[in-house]
Design an enzyme around this catalytic site. Structure first.
Site, PDB file in Angstrom:
ATOM      1  CB  SER A 189      -1.125  -0.079   1.188  1.00 24.01           C
ATOM      2  OG  SER A 189      -1.909   0.844   1.216  1.00 24.01           O
ATOM      3  CG  HIS A 227      -5.395  -2.815   0.575  1.00 25.72           C
ATOM      4  ND1 HIS A 227      -4.559  -2.294  -0.741  1.00 25.72           N
ATOM      5  CD2 HIS A 227      -4.919  -2.126   1.409  1.00 25.72           C
ATOM      6  CE1 HIS A 227      -3.913  -1.317  -0.431  1.00 25.72           C
ATOM      7  NE2 HIS A 227      -3.833  -1.035   0.744  1.00 25.72           N
ATOM      8  CG  ASP A 278      -6.631  -3.904  -2.930  1.00 27.37           C
ATOM      9  OD1 ASP A 278      -7.376  -3.162  -2.554  1.00 27.37           O
ATOM     10  OD2 ASP A 278      -5.439  -3.876  -2.965  1.00 27.37           O
TER      11      ASP A 278
END
Length: 353
Positions: free
Chosen positions: A22, A157, A122
């Protein structure tokens, strides 16, 4: 007080690698390009291409607001893929940044290794964005044989593990560490792709996870948004003087050791989330590093929300919050406070600073 970061003179600083999830993935791209003479590969889990937060500078009258809007609605969740990052334009931006000597020459990337991953479930960083990261690196000359791109796992995610206590595979929630039953740790795939065939990971760690004082690397810069302490895993073979390589593992938002929810700019200590040190202890990096002479550096970002810095979730800076002048940001360059601090840490590990 924590001890200073210890040099390991046997470290080969020409074969360093970096990976992240991320915001850590976006930062991994920036660090890779800024110091491509040092880093020979990058692992990018749910991250976008270089400087994508500057795609549409006219998004707002205020520069800082424009970059935030770009980060949210271009680099993370574009309405449709066509309004996502433009890799061809960003390649031109990267080349110009190199010509301005703000980053190393992009020609260094021609023999580098890339691991790029997007979970098909995600909902935080859309898969279409991560596809542009692949196209960005391909356009900069990374050979197809050196680039592993994975987009067929129905993951949310997260970085993926085999730990039974982690989130379900398709989860999109903190601590952003999800379980992929019956498979290898994702970090092992990252390290093997970036460094070639490796010994099997340790079943029981023989090295040590050491805490060190990060503050000497960023000083008292109020915009650094970095924690007082960082961590480094050192295999026993390295402590005994053996050769080693350095891997920088960058956590994502809400994953630093000192993360705490901020309410109206103030720490909500009564409701601390139980994330703690999980990114640096349960994601598998140390087990693979232990048997392969890899020193793993875990720099730590800090959540801050005050009149100087707006980074309440403890993210690495990939949209400009740490830049002294948001109209002329430097977060992506060798001059950036976070990139400069991490680079100095790696140099220290190699006995060069």
């Amino acid at each position: 007080m924590a001890d200073p970061l210890t040099p390991w003179g046997a470290a080969d600083l020409t074969r360093c690698s970096v990976s992240g999830l991320s915001s850590g993935a976006f930062m991994a791209v920036q660090l890779h390009l800024a110091h491509s003479a040092m880093f020979s590969g990058a692992g990018i889990i749910a991250g976008g291409p270089y400087r994508c937060a500057e795609t549409f500078r006219a998004a707002s009258f205020i520069a800082e607001d424009a970059f935030v809007q770009n980060a949210l609605f271009v680099c993370m969740n574009p309405l449709i893929p066509q309004v996502g990052p433009d890799p061809e334009r960003l390649v031109a931006v990267a080349r110009q940044t190199a010509r301005d000597r703000l980053i190393d020459p992009v020609e260094n990337l021609a023999d580098d290794w890339l691991y790029i991953f997007t979970g098909s479930a995600d909902t935080v960083v859309d898969s279409s964005v991560v596809h542009t990261t692949r196209r960005f690196y391909e356009a900069l000359g990374v050979p197809p044989a050196n680039l592993m791109f994975v987009d067929d796992v129905p993951a949310g995610h997260a970085i993926l593990t085999t730990n039974l206590e982690d989130n379900p595979l398709d989860a999109n929630r903190p601590p952003y560490i999800n379980r992929l039953p019956g498979a290898r740790m994702q970090s092992w795939d990252v390290l093997e792709h970036l460094h070639g065939p490796l010994n099997a990971p340790a079943e029981r760690l023989g090295g040590r996870l050491l805490r060190f004082d990060q503050r000497e690397f960023f000083g008292d810069d109020p915009r650094s948004s970095m924690s007082a302490y960082g961590y480094v895993y050192v295999p026993k073979s390295v402590e005994e003087g053996g050769p080693c390589r350095v891997h920088v593992a960058l956590h994502g938002c809400k994953q630093g050791y000192n993360y705490v929810d901020l309410v109206n700019g103030r720490p909500d200590r009564a409701n601390d989330p139980p994330y703690g040190n999980r990114y640096m202890t349960t994601t598998g990096y140390n087990e693979m590093a232990d048997t392969n002479g890899i020193v793993v550096l875990y720099p730590q970002a800090e959540g801050i929300d005050d009149g100087v810095t707006q980074n309440p979730e403890g993210c690495w800076d990939w949209w400009g919050y740490s830049s002294p002048d948001v109209r002329h940001p430097d977060y992506y360059s060798q001059r950036a406070v976070q990139i400069g601090a991490i680079h100095a840490m790696v140099l220290r590990l190699g006995g060069m600073a």
